[in-house]
Each structure stands twice: as C-alpha cells, then as structure tokens.
Write a protein that holds these residues in place. Structure first.
Motif, PDB file in Angstrom:
ATOM      1  N   ALA A  79       0.849  -1.191   0.000  1.00 37.78           N
ATOM      2  CA  ALA A  79       0.000   0.000   0.000  1.00 37.78           C
ATOM      3  C   ALA A  79       0.885   1.240   0.000  1.00 37.78           C
ATOM      4  N   THR A  80       0.622   2.159  -0.924  1.00 36.72           N
ATOM      5  CA  THR A  80       1.433   3.364  -1.059  1.00 36.72           C
ATOM      6  C   THR A  80       0.691   4.559  -0.469  1.00 36.72           C
ATOM      7  N   PHE A  81       1.291   5.168   0.549  1.00 35.61           N
ATOM      8  CA  PHE A  81       0.695   6.321   1.221  1.00 35.61           C
ATOM      9  C   PHE A  81       1.391   7.595   0.731  1.00 35.61           C
ATOM     10  N   PRO A  82       0.686   8.461  -0.005  1.00 32.85           N
ATOM     11  CA  PRO A  82       1.287   9.746  -0.398  1.00 32.85           C
ATOM     12  C   PRO A  82       1.311  10.706   0.793  1.00 32.85           C
ATOM     13  N   ILE A  83       2.485  11.240   1.103  1.00 32.72           N
ATOM     14  CA  ILE A  83       2.665  12.174   2.211  1.00 32.72           C
ATOM     15  C   ILE A  83       3.274  13.453   1.650  1.00 32.72           C
ATOM     16  N   HIS A  84       2.569  14.552   1.846  1.00 33.62           N
ATOM     17  CA  HIS A  84       3.025  15.846   1.324  1.00 33.62           C
ATOM     18  C   HIS A  84       3.731  16.605   2.441  1.00 33.62           C
ATOM     19  N   ILE A  85       4.961  17.019   2.172  1.00 34.69           N
ATOM     20  CA  ILE A  85       5.779  17.737   3.147  1.00 34.69           C
ATOM     21  C   ILE A  85       6.105  19.112   2.589  1.00 34.69           C
ATOM     22  N   LYS A  86       5.902  20.124   3.412  1.00 34.41           N
ATOM     23  CA  LYS A  86       6.163  21.499   2.995  1.00 34.41           C
ATOM     24  C   LYS A  86       7.040  22.178   4.030  1.00 34.41           C
ATOM     25  N   ALA A  87       8.142  22.741   3.564  1.00 28.73           N
ATOM     26  CA  ALA A  87       9.059  23.475   4.444  1.00 28.73           C
ATOM     27  C   ALA A  87       8.736  24.959   4.355  1.00 28.73           C
ATOM     28  N   PRO A  88       8.768  25.688   5.483  1.00 33.61           N
ATOM     29  CA  PRO A  88       8.374  27.095   5.462  1.00 33.61           C
ATOM     30  C   PRO A  88       9.389  28.026   4.826  1.00 33.61           C
TER      31      PRO A  88
END
Length: 300
Positions: A79-88
């Motif tokens: 199972a592939t979980f897309p995780i979005h990461i954003k740096a400020p």
C-alpha cells in the motif's frame, strides 16, 4: 499538521555521547594542567555543539505534513501512502521519515515534496499505519531530534484473489430467483433513454447532447448476455478467508469478461451490474466483511 517546538524531543546520538565524553576529558585535562589553549578548544567545541542544537530545531520546526488517501490494494501487495511535506523556508531541510511499522526514507526538502511511502498489506481490511516518525541529526550528527505524529490516512485492502474453477459462470439467476429474458448488452440498438448516475460514459449519445436534447445514453439489448450471482454460501469449504478470496477472484474474472454480476454475503446483497464502481463496491464489501468480529478475536 504543522510541527511546533513543543512536539520535538532531543537526545544525543552515539557520536554525541562520544563527543561529550571527549569534551569532558579535555576539560579535566585543561584544568589539571592549567592549559589555556585546552580551555579555548573545549569552549569552542562546546559552543559549536550548542549552536548546532539551534540549527537542528530550525531544521524540523515549521514543517507541514499532509496525508492523501492511498488507492486500495489487494492483500499481499504494498500500500502506497502519499505524504506531502512542505518546508516554510527556501533553505533545504534534511530529515528522515519512518512510516510505522516499515518504510523509512531520507529526504532533503527544498520547498515542498510529495513522498510515496509503502507498507506491506498482509491481510484484508483497513490498513492504518501506527505513526509517522520524523528524525533529524542535522548538522553534525551529535543530537537526534525526533517527533512522533499520528497518521490520519487509511488504505482499503481487498482480499487476495485465489484462482479456481468458476462453476457459476453461466448462471443467469437474478437475486430474486427469476430468470432474465433480456439484458443490457452491446448487440441490438433499442433507442435512447435518460442518463442516470452510474451509467457508462461510453454509451452517452453525444449527438443528442449537441442538439440540445439533454443527456441520454444508447440502450442496447442482448438476449444471451451472461449474468452471475456470486454467493458466499455456495463456495465449498469452511474457511471464511478462503471463500472471500475466491469471491474476489470471481469478481475480477467477471468484470474482465464484461459480465454482469452480483454479490451475496451473509447480511449483504449487491444486485447484478458491471463497471469499475460496481467492482469496487463488491470488493469493498469483501474487505470489510465480518471485520469487527475478526478484530475482536485478534489477541493484538
């Protein structure tokens, strides 16, 4: 979800403990011999270690984490979980992510990035990762900065298909036991009828739509179009998981042959139809069937 300073914990790494031990030994030596150069070196290295803590906090604090819904998979697949990461900030962030209980990735984030993290789906049901761990040893590797975040995304896991004979493939019995004399198919054109949600877009009459008549679909009939009713109780054996896996394979086979099929489980009936949406609803019923009772019997 945005990380704050209160969510981040700090503890020395193995190299950090070794560095502190050497620093203490150097300080004792400088005191014993009254060596000013030794004092300067100890305070210089200690000051650099303290400043690195500030930069390490800055490396994690302010990062935003977002979860996206993964696509359903079959038991035994990943199972592939897309995780979005954003740096400020525009500066790069070097962190290590661990999606419990398995996948671990080291990433460098310039601004924002979407990661694909995988977990092996061992059994049918709902796959819910326990937590997401973010770690950073930036910049010198002396201290580990760690935060543990809850995961809100879940993945639907269908039963693993088990191939076998399809003894009901030619059955044309409907759920009420009555035999059908005419089924929707692709042989004889019968006319147009009003479009309803769930109809295939391939059968939409675009000419009628372009003439301003509204949204209609082309109606076909086929006298011998196959229709099956897949029944849980008809499959031989007592193993519930085996029966569900066999039904899963039957559903995939029927859909691949463009057959209309229905599904009957204890306490659940899905009338015959076809299409990806119908297939998903049938497979979802198999994935969630008797799930609460199974979880109650699981010692874990």
């Amino acid at each position: 979800m945005k990380l704050s300073r209160k969510q981040v914990s700090i503890f020395p790494t193995q190299h950090g403990f070794l560095f502190l031990a050497i620093l203490i030994a150097m300080l004792l030596g400088a005191i014993n011999y009254n060596n000013n150069a030794g004092f300067i070196l100890v305070f210089l290295l200690g000051g650099m270690a303290l400043i690195s803590i500030f930069h390490s906090f800055k490396n994690l604090v302010g990062i935003e984490i977002g979860y996206r819904s993964p696509l359903p998979v079959f038991a035994g697949q990943t199972a592939t979980f897309p995780i979005h990461i954003k740096a400020p900030a525009t500066g790069g962030r070097s962190i290590t992510l661990s999606l419990m209980p398995q996948d671990t990735l080291f990433v460098s984030i310039q601004r924002e990035k979407t990661l694909q993290m995988g977990i092996l789906a061992r059994e049918r049901g709902i796959l819910h990762p326990r937590s997401l761990t973010l770690k950073s040893v930036y910049p010198f590797g002396l201290f580990t900065f760690c935060t543990l975040l809850p995961v809100t995304a879940t993945c639907l896991v269908y039963p693993q298909p088990i191939p076998g004979p399809h003894g009901t493939a030619k059955s044309r019995l409907l759920p009420d036991g009555e035999e059908e004399t005419s089924r929707q198919g692709a042989d004889d054109f019968q006319g147009l009828k009003q479009y309803q949600p769930g109809h295939s877009i391939n059968r939409i009459s675009w000419k009628a739509l372009s003439r301003g008549r509204g949204l209609f679909i082309k109606d076909f009939t086929a006298e011998d179009s196959p229709c099956v009713m897949l029944d849980f109780d008809v499959i031989p054996g007592r193993d519930m998981e085996f029966k569900l896996s066999r039904l899963c394979d039957m559903i995939l086979t029927a859909e691949g042959r463009q057959m209309e099929y229905g599904l009957r489980l204890p306490g659940f009936v899905k009338n015959p139809a076809r299409g990806k949406s119908h297939q998903h609803h049938c497979l979802k019923a198999l994935a969630l069937f008797n799930l609460q009772d199974r979880l109650k019997g699981d010692p874990q």
